[in-house]
Design a protein around this motif. Structure first.
Motif, PDB file in Angstrom:
ATOM      1  N   SER A 161       4.660   7.716   0.873  1.00  0.00           N
ATOM      2  CA  SER A 161       5.072   6.613   1.744  1.00  0.00           C
ATOM      3  C   SER A 161       4.494   5.306   1.229  1.00  0.00           C
ATOM      4  N   ALA A 162       5.138   4.199   1.599  1.00  0.00           N
ATOM      5  CA  ALA A 162       4.665   2.875   1.213  1.00  0.00           C
ATOM      6  C   ALA A 162       4.886   1.899   2.358  1.00  0.00           C
ATOM      7  N   VAL A 163       4.039   0.883   2.392  1.00  0.00           N
ATOM      8  CA  VAL A 163       4.166  -0.164   3.409  1.00  0.00           C
ATOM      9  C   VAL A 163       3.928  -1.509   2.743  1.00  0.00           C
ATOM     10  N   SER A 164       4.715  -2.488   3.151  1.00  0.00           N
ATOM     11  CA  SER A 164       4.625  -3.816   2.559  1.00  0.00           C
ATOM     12  C   SER A 164       3.411  -4.568   3.079  1.00  0.00           C
ATOM     13  N   TYR A 172       8.638   2.732   3.363  1.00  0.00           N
ATOM     14  CA  TYR A 172       9.431   3.710   2.631  1.00  0.00           C
ATOM     15  C   TYR A 172       8.802   5.090   2.843  1.00  0.00           C
ATOM     16  N   TYR A 173       9.646   6.104   2.830  1.00  0.00           N
ATOM     17  CA  TYR A 173       9.168   7.475   2.976  1.00  0.00           C
ATOM     18  C   TYR A 173       9.900   8.391   2.001  1.00  0.00           C
ATOM     19  N   ALA A 174       9.188   9.386   1.522  1.00  0.00           N
ATOM     20  CA  ALA A 174       9.834  10.463   0.790  1.00  0.00           C
ATOM     21  C   ALA A 174      10.687  11.258   1.773  1.00  0.00           C
ATOM     22  N   ASP A 175      11.790  11.793   1.292  1.00  0.00           N
ATOM     23  CA  ASP A 175      12.676  12.554   2.177  1.00  0.00           C
ATOM     24  C   ASP A 175      11.958  13.725   2.834  1.00  0.00           C
ATOM     25  N   SER A 176      10.995  14.290   2.125  1.00  0.00           N
ATOM     26  CA  SER A 176      10.312  15.482   2.621  1.00  0.00           C
ATOM     27  C   SER A 176       9.418  15.202   3.826  1.00  0.00           C
ATOM     28  N   VAL A 177       9.082  13.935   4.052  1.00  0.00           N
ATOM     29  CA  VAL A 177       8.183  13.613   5.170  1.00  0.00           C
ATOM     30  C   VAL A 177       8.839  12.716   6.210  1.00  0.00           C
ATOM     31  N   LYS A 178      10.046  12.259   5.932  1.00  0.00           N
ATOM     32  CA  LYS A 178      10.733  11.352   6.845  1.00  0.00           C
ATOM     33  C   LYS A 178      10.905  12.000   8.205  1.00  0.00           C
ATOM     34  N   GLY A 179      10.570  11.245   9.237  1.00  0.00           N
ATOM     35  CA  GLY A 179      10.672  11.775  10.590  1.00  0.00           C
ATOM     36  C   GLY A 179       9.428  12.493  11.072  1.00  0.00           C
ATOM     37  N   ARG A 180       8.521  12.798  10.167  1.00  0.00           N
ATOM     38  CA  ARG A 180       7.272  13.488  10.538  1.00  0.00           C
ATOM     39  C   ARG A 180       6.036  12.608  10.291  1.00  0.00           C
ATOM     40  N   PHE A 181       6.084  11.791   9.267  1.00  0.00           N
ATOM     41  CA  PHE A 181       4.950  10.942   8.908  1.00  0.00           C
ATOM     42  C   PHE A 181       5.274   9.492   9.267  1.00  0.00           C
ATOM     43  N   THR A 182       4.242   8.742   9.647  1.00  0.00           N
ATOM     44  CA  THR A 182       4.386   7.320   9.932  1.00  0.00           C
ATOM     45  C   THR A 182       3.268   6.556   9.249  1.00  0.00           C
ATOM     46  N   THR A 207       0.033  -4.799  -6.532  1.00  0.00           N
ATOM     47  CA  THR A 207       0.065  -6.258  -6.468  1.00  0.00           C
ATOM     48  C   THR A 207       1.428  -6.813  -6.870  1.00  0.00           C
ATOM     49  N   LEU A 208       2.409  -5.948  -6.995  1.00  0.00           N
ATOM     50  CA  LEU A 208       3.754  -6.397  -7.347  1.00  0.00           C
ATOM     51  C   LEU A 208       4.399  -7.168  -6.187  1.00  0.00           C
ATOM     52  N   PRO A 209       5.455  -7.914  -6.468  1.00  0.00           N
ATOM     53  CA  PRO A 209       6.097  -8.700  -5.397  1.00  0.00           C
ATOM     54  C   PRO A 209       6.757  -7.854  -4.311  1.00  0.00           C
ATOM     55  N   THR A 210       7.164  -6.634  -4.642  1.00  0.00           N
ATOM     56  CA  THR A 210       7.813  -5.775  -3.655  1.00  0.00           C
ATOM     57  C   THR A 210       7.149  -4.403  -3.654  1.00  0.00           C
ATOM     58  N   PRO A 211       7.228  -3.678  -2.541  1.00  0.00           N
ATOM     59  CA  PRO A 211       6.638  -2.329  -2.498  1.00  0.00           C
ATOM     60  C   PRO A 211       7.313  -1.408  -3.508  1.00  0.00           C
ATOM     61  N   SER A 212       6.571  -0.431  -3.958  1.00  0.00           N
ATOM     62  CA  SER A 212       7.097   0.486  -4.966  1.00  0.00           C
ATOM     63  C   SER A 212       6.803   1.925  -4.583  1.00  0.00           C
ATOM     64  N   ARG A 213       7.664   2.826  -5.051  1.00  0.00           N
ATOM     65  CA  ARG A 213       7.458   4.266  -4.881  1.00  0.00           C
ATOM     66  C   ARG A 213       6.861   4.891  -6.146  1.00  0.00           C
ATOM     67  N   ASN A 214       6.608   4.095  -7.149  1.00  0.00           N
ATOM     68  CA  ASN A 214       6.180   4.614  -8.443  1.00  0.00           C
ATOM     69  C   ASN A 214       4.671   4.510  -8.633  1.00  0.00           C
ATOM     70  N   MET A 221       0.829  -1.200   0.000  1.00  0.00           N
ATOM     71  CA  MET A 221       0.000   0.000   0.000  1.00  0.00           C
ATOM     72  C   MET A 221       0.862   1.248   0.000  1.00  0.00           C
ATOM     73  N   ASP A 222       0.381   2.274  -0.683  1.00  0.00           N
ATOM     74  CA  ASP A 222       1.116   3.529  -0.814  1.00  0.00           C
ATOM     75  C   ASP A 222       0.213   4.721  -0.540  1.00  0.00           C
ATOM     76  N   TRP A 223       0.858   5.799  -0.180  1.00  0.00           N
ATOM     77  CA  TRP A 223       0.242   7.124  -0.170  1.00  0.00           C
ATOM     78  C   TRP A 223       0.987   8.002  -1.175  1.00  0.00           C
ATOM     79  N   PHE A 224       0.221   8.722  -1.980  1.00  0.00           N
ATOM     80  CA  PHE A 224       0.747   9.739  -2.874  1.00  0.00           C
ATOM     81  C   PHE A 224       0.012  11.035  -2.556  1.00  0.00           C
ATOM     82  N   ARG A 225       0.552  12.132  -3.049  1.00  0.00           N
ATOM     83  CA  ARG A 225      -0.139  13.415  -2.872  1.00  0.00           C
ATOM     84  C   ARG A 225       0.098  14.297  -4.087  1.00  0.00           C
ATOM     85  N   GLN A 226      -0.834  15.208  -4.275  1.00  0.00           N
ATOM     86  CA  GLN A 226      -0.709  16.180  -5.359  1.00  0.00           C
ATOM     87  C   GLN A 226      -1.083  17.543  -4.831  1.00  0.00           C
TER      88      GLN A 226
END
Length: 123
Positions: free
Chosen positions: A48-51, A58-68, A99-106, A33-38
């Motif tokens: 962000s993404a979670v397996s 995974y986290y975008a650098d802009s939210v690392k340390g602030r978002f969970t 539904t891919l085998p690994t989490p993705s940021r794309n 599962m992922d979160w994107f924003r526009q």
């Protein structure tokens, strides 16, 4: 498969919000599962993404340390706890499932998308 994001709203700088993404019609624990924003006038970006089981995040650098990011497979729901919000976090937030085998940021790897929830951070 349907995804429903909720929890957005208006908050002041430094405030917090928790977004939820509830899924139905599919096997939630089979999805990464992922979160994107526009943001206004911006392209959609990864947040962000979670397996499947929640062990990998995974986290975008802009939210690392602030978002969970987290998920509760028993409730078919994913969460994004957002703390210390900044005006630049203002955006429509979308949840997506892969539904891919690994989490993705794309975003092009996502199979299912929910409608967004608006987050507005005032300065």
């Amino acid at each position: 498969v349907q995804l429903q994001a909720s929890g957005g709203g208006l908050v002041q700088t430094g405030g917090s919000l928790r977004l939820s993404c509830e899924t139905s019609g599919g096997t939630f624990h089979h999805f990464h599962m992922d979160w994107f924003r526009q943001g206004p006038g911006k392209e959609r970006e990864f947040v962000s993404a979670v397996s499947w089981g929640g062990a990998v995040t995974y986290y975008a650098d802009s939210v690392k340390g602030r978002f969970t990011i987290s998920r509760d497979n028993a409730k078919n729901t994913m969460y994004l706890q957002m703390n210390n919000l900044k005006p630049e976090d203002t955006a429509v937030y979308y949840c997506a499932a892969s539904t891919l085998p690994t989490p993705s940021r794309n975003d092009f790897d996502m199979t299912y998308w929910g409608k967004g929830t608006q987050v507005t951070v005032s300065s």
